[in-house]
Design a protein around this motif. Structure first.
Motif, short mmCIF file in Angstrom:
data_model
loop_
_atom_site.label_atom_id
_atom_site.label_comp_id
_atom_site.label_asym_id
_atom_site.label_seq_id
_atom_site.Cartn_x
_atom_site.Cartn_y
_atom_site.Cartn_z
N PRO A 53 -10.84 -8.46 -3.58
CA PRO A 53 -11.39 -7.44 -4.48
C PRO A 53 -11.78 -6.15 -3.76
N GLU A 54 -12.12 -6.25 -2.47
CA GLU A 54 -12.56 -5.06 -1.75
C GLU A 54 -11.41 -4.12 -1.40
N VAL A 55 -10.17 -4.57 -1.59
CA VAL A 55 -9.00 -3.76 -1.25
C VAL A 55 -8.52 -3.05 -2.50
N ALA A 56 -8.63 -1.72 -2.49
CA ALA A 56 -8.27 -0.94 -3.67
C ALA A 56 -7.00 -0.13 -3.49
N ASN A 57 -6.52 -0.02 -2.27
CA ASN A 57 -5.40 0.90 -2.01
C ASN A 57 -4.10 0.17 -1.69
N ALA A 58 -4.03 -1.11 -2.03
CA ALA A 58 -2.81 -1.89 -1.79
C ALA A 58 -2.83 -3.08 -2.75
N ARG A 59 -1.66 -3.62 -3.00
CA ARG A 59 -1.61 -4.77 -3.90
C ARG A 59 -1.35 -6.05 -3.12
N HIS A 60 -1.83 -7.14 -3.68
CA HIS A 60 -1.66 -8.45 -3.06
C HIS A 60 -0.26 -8.98 -3.39
N LEU A 61 0.42 -9.51 -2.38
CA LEU A 61 1.72 -10.12 -2.56
C LEU A 61 1.61 -11.59 -2.17
N VAL A 62 1.89 -12.46 -3.12
CA VAL A 62 1.83 -13.90 -2.86
C VAL A 62 2.95 -14.29 -1.92
N ASP A 63 2.61 -14.97 -0.84
CA ASP A 63 3.61 -15.45 0.11
C ASP A 63 4.42 -16.57 -0.55
N VAL A 64 5.72 -16.37 -0.66
CA VAL A 64 6.59 -17.37 -1.28
C VAL A 64 6.66 -18.63 -0.41
N TYR A 65 6.39 -18.47 0.88
CA TYR A 65 6.51 -19.59 1.83
C TYR A 65 5.18 -19.80 2.56
N GLY A 97 1.74 7.60 6.77
CA GLY A 97 2.52 8.16 5.67
C GLY A 97 3.23 7.15 4.82
N VAL A 98 2.93 5.86 5.00
CA VAL A 98 3.56 4.81 4.20
C VAL A 98 2.85 4.77 2.85
N VAL A 99 3.56 5.14 1.81
CA VAL A 99 2.95 5.36 0.49
C VAL A 99 2.63 4.05 -0.21
N GLU A 100 3.58 3.13 -0.21
CA GLU A 100 3.38 1.87 -0.91
C GLU A 100 3.03 0.78 0.09
N ARG A 101 1.92 0.08 -0.19
CA ARG A 101 1.41 -0.90 0.77
C ARG A 101 1.04 -2.20 0.05
N VAL A 102 1.31 -3.31 0.71
CA VAL A 102 0.93 -4.62 0.20
C VAL A 102 0.26 -5.39 1.33
N TYR A 103 -0.48 -6.44 0.96
CA TYR A 103 -0.93 -7.41 1.95
C TYR A 103 -0.44 -8.76 1.49
#
Length: 199
Positions: free
Chosen positions: A58-70, A45-51
């Motif tokens: 490109p194969e991931v359509a249901n989450a957004r990429h988050l650049v690791d700051v570290y 049930g987690v609506v907003e998802r990142v990796y």
């Protein structure tokens, strides 16, 4: 707490040196391990998802990429990065009260465990609420946890002081423990562990 108040994050940027290839791209059935973990969060049930970390996939359509700051600083850096993003979203768009973190290489974690982690953080006595909840079997498994966004400054300070071990970073916080079977928390560190899971 509804799923709309939670940001789910799959930590996908590790070097995978022991495994020998990119764990996030390893197939489990018809999807990659990263897609599998994102689906686990969605089913919980987690609506907003990142990796977090690595390159955009490109194969991931249901989450957004988050650049690791570290980058290169291990899972703690990715967790601080995700907390920072959750606070940014809260300030600019909608309220995010908590992040749920799932490493890409613990594919047997269930949606039920994700929900139990969230509940363990919000369901305690309001006079002494938990700051975080971690899954444990025979030990704490920091690859699967829920963390309030209010911990950002404390954890960012720990990171700035050089702390990288998660058990030390969280030692000053109120951490609930959610019991799980040790098998559920199996970490895919090498191909033999993957063979056990897929079998």
């Amino acid at each position: 707490m509804s799923g709309s108040g939670v940001l789910g994050a799959v930590l996908a940027g590790g070097a995978s040196t022991r495994f020998g290839s990119d764990k996030a791209a390893v197939m489990i059935g018809q999807r990659t391990m990263l897609q599998h973990q994102l689906a686990t969060l969605a089913t919980a049930g987690v609506v907003e998802r990142v990796y977090v970390g690595g390159e955009p996939r490109p194969e991931v359509a249901n989450a957004r990429h988050l650049v690791d700051v570290y980058p290169g600083e291990g899972p703690f850096g990715a967790i601080v990065t995700t907390l920072g993003e959750a606070v940014r979203v809260s300030n600019d768009e909608r309220a995010i009260d908590m992040i749920v973190v799932l490493a890409v290489d613990v594919p047997l974690v269930t949606p039920l465990t994700i929900n139990r982690l969230i509940t363990a953080v919000v369901a305690n006595d309001a006079t002494l609420p938990s700051d975080a909840a971690v899954a444990y079997g025979e030990r704490d498994h920091w690859s699967c946890l829920a963390v309030r966004t209010t911990t950002l400054n404390t954890l960012r300070s720990q990171f700035a002081q050089g702390t990288r071990a998660l058990h030390r970073a969280f030692s000053s916080l109120r951490v609930a423990r959610v019991a799980c079977g040790e098998a559920e928390l199996l970490n895919v560190n090498d191909p033999s562990a993957l063979n056990v899971i897929t079998a």
